[in-house]
Design a protein around this motif. Sequence first.
Motif: not given
Length: 148
Positions: A6-20
């Motif tokens: 179905v039509e919808g929204i895809i959202i991707v969240l990712d923390l940046d440089r989290f290991e540092e």
Amino acid sequence: MKTLFVEGIIIVLDLDRFEEYTIKYGLDQYKPNTITGMLTSLVENFIRKWRAVVVYGLDYERGTEETIIEIPYGFEQIDEIVKDLKAIKDEINKAGALITIVVVKDYVLGRKARNRKEAYHGTPGRRRAIRVLRKAKRAGGNKLVVLI
């Protein structure tokens, strides 16, 4: 079993440089800490509000570092959804971490993935969102990218 898109929204969240970040502040990467615990809580509130589906990544035991969310038929309220995602980004930034968020309008399955590979490569829309996420992170990260 027939797959229904179905039509919808895809959202991707990712923390940046989290290991540092964890090394800098002496945090454990494998236990919930200030940032991953906060992101888990913020994502949980977001999915409850928008009746979204967590495809992959919401982790209560380790804390959430990355997640993929789908909202079937969510494109009608895209302005409000983006506003809530901006609030999540602002909260994470206030806590001292960086996050990249990508929002893509495409076809969604609206169900949890069985594994990471299926989550990241299961649909053309997810593959597109991951490509955009990687490009944004290479360009410095800490962005909210909306492709509608």
